[in-house]
Enzyme design. Sequence first.
Site, PDB file in Angstrom:
ATOM      1  N   ASN A 156     -81.330  16.715  -5.433  1.00 46.87           N
ATOM      2  CA  ASN A 156     -80.239  17.626  -5.793  1.00 46.87           C
ATOM      3  C   ASN A 156     -80.432  18.895  -4.965  1.00 46.87           C
ATOM      4  O   ASN A 156     -81.335  19.687  -5.244  1.00 46.87           O
ATOM      5  CB  ASN A 156     -80.316  17.920  -7.297  1.00 46.87           C
ATOM      6  N   LYS A 202     -78.567  21.391  -4.784  1.00 46.40           N
ATOM      7  CA  LYS A 202     -78.011  22.576  -5.462  1.00 46.40           C
ATOM      8  C   LYS A 202     -77.186  23.406  -4.477  1.00 46.40           C
ATOM      9  O   LYS A 202     -76.562  22.843  -3.583  1.00 46.40           O
ATOM     10  CB  LYS A 202     -79.130  23.383  -6.141  1.00 46.40           C
ATOM     11  N   HIS A 207     -75.569  18.811 -15.418  1.00 52.59           N
ATOM     12  CA  HIS A 207     -76.835  19.471 -15.084  1.00 52.59           C
ATOM     13  C   HIS A 207     -76.987  20.724 -15.950  1.00 52.59           C
ATOM     14  O   HIS A 207     -76.008  21.421 -16.238  1.00 52.59           O
ATOM     15  CB  HIS A 207     -76.873  19.838 -13.601  1.00 52.59           C
ATOM     16  N   GLU A 248     -77.952  23.589 -15.280  1.00 51.24           N
ATOM     17  CA  GLU A 248     -77.429  24.824 -14.665  1.00 51.24           C
ATOM     18  C   GLU A 248     -75.926  24.921 -14.867  1.00 51.24           C
ATOM     19  O   GLU A 248     -75.385  26.023 -15.013  1.00 51.24           O
ATOM     20  CB  GLU A 248     -77.808  24.862 -13.168  1.00 51.24           C
ATOM     21  N   GLU A 260     -84.287  16.282 -17.925  1.00 48.93           N
ATOM     22  CA  GLU A 260     -84.766  17.473 -17.211  1.00 48.93           C
ATOM     23  C   GLU A 260     -85.012  18.586 -18.222  1.00 48.93           C
ATOM     24  O   GLU A 260     -84.089  19.322 -18.586  1.00 48.93           O
ATOM     25  CB  GLU A 260     -83.714  17.940 -16.200  1.00 48.93           C
ATOM     26  N   GLY A 296     -87.520  24.266 -11.612  1.00 51.71           N
ATOM     27  CA  GLY A 296     -87.730  25.364 -10.675  1.00 51.71           C
ATOM     28  C   GLY A 296     -88.843  26.316 -11.084  1.00 51.71           C
ATOM     29  O   GLY A 296     -88.983  27.396 -10.513  1.00 51.71           O
ATOM     30  N   SER A 322     -89.599  20.185 -11.432  1.00 50.09           N
ATOM     31  CA  SER A 322     -90.823  20.442 -10.673  1.00 50.09           C
ATOM     32  C   SER A 322     -91.568  19.170 -10.276  1.00 50.09           C
ATOM     33  O   SER A 322     -92.802  19.148 -10.298  1.00 50.09           O
ATOM     34  CB  SER A 322     -91.733  21.417 -11.438  1.00 50.09           C
TER      35      SER A 322
HETATM   36  P1  13P Z   1     -86.808  21.412  -9.368  1.00 51.02           P
HETATM   37  O1  13P Z   1     -87.328  20.086  -8.829  1.00 51.02           O
HETATM   38  O2  13P Z   1     -86.626  22.432  -8.312  1.00 51.02           O
HETATM   39  O3  13P Z   1     -87.588  21.869 -10.551  1.00 51.02           O
HETATM   40  O4  13P Z   1     -85.316  21.097  -9.905  1.00 51.02           O
HETATM   41  C1  13P Z   1     -85.102  20.037 -10.762  1.00 51.02           C
HETATM   42  C2  13P Z   1     -83.636  19.853 -10.912  1.00 51.02           C
HETATM   43  O5  13P Z   1     -82.971  20.661 -11.529  1.00 51.02           O
HETATM   44  C3  13P Z   1     -83.024  18.682 -10.280  1.00 51.02           C
HETATM   45  O6  13P Z   1     -81.712  18.491 -10.707  1.00 51.02           O
END
Ligand code: 13P
Length: 252
Positions: free
Chosen positions: A9, A11, A96, A98, A168, A174, A214
């Site tokens: 992803n 982002k 997601h 976010e 997740e 992150g 992560s």
């Molecule tokens: P990270 O791997 O940067 O923690 O992000 C995970 C994520 O949100 C994937 O959709």
Amino acid sequence: MRTALIAGNWKMHRTAAEARGLAEELRGVVGGTGASADVVVCPTFTSLQVVGEALEGSGISLGAQNMHWEKEGAFTGEVSAAMILTIGCIYVILGHSERRQYFAETDESVNRKLAAALDAGLKPIVCVGETLEQREAGQMEKVVLGQVRAALDGIPAEAIPGIALAYEPIWAIGTGRTATPAQAEEVHLLIRQFLRSIFGDRAADAVRIQYGGSVKPDNASELFSQANIDGGLIGGASLEMESFAAIVSAAG
Ligand code: 13P
């Protein structure tokens, strides 16, 4: 057995020109791993075209990070399932955290998007996960299974094998703070048991449940070796091609 699904992803990172460069690099490094996992990258909408072109014939699939549930109409700023499908997407990430946190995505909108994605023939990756506060208050199971139940409301059992779920935990995204393999496996098992109770054995055994939060080259193998973890949804490490390739290799 289930084939692992590794999705990157990206982002809101990289311009189209930069994304093309990353995709070319990806083709080189992941193409050479002899990966048995299904590999997907999900760049921004503006990079879908060029990344799709760069990956043509590579066996690496393209995915979008979001879509709208309506087929078309006066929805400024939105993109439909047919639009991402016809540009080359096979997969689409839905719900997601976010999007839930910053863009008012709700269980209801995730459910509508899921129905529309399936209707269009896309393979959805539906994200669920609890906050640290919810986990510490003992609400993890209620929150996660509530999100799963709401997302899948009205979806027929036959469609379940074509859906991937991504667990997740928000506190692991992150942050560099990964769920331990045991913590992740506990939730994945809960999700699979829940699916079994509603949709039956066939659906529950076939559905892929990815872990995200992560995931890095040094923790991927142990996470992916858990019985109910079928690959990962990778954020930061998917922008570093050597890391992403190592994670793909860790999936077998
Ligand atoms: P990270 O791997 O940067 O923690 O992000 C995970 C994520 O949100 C994937 O959709």
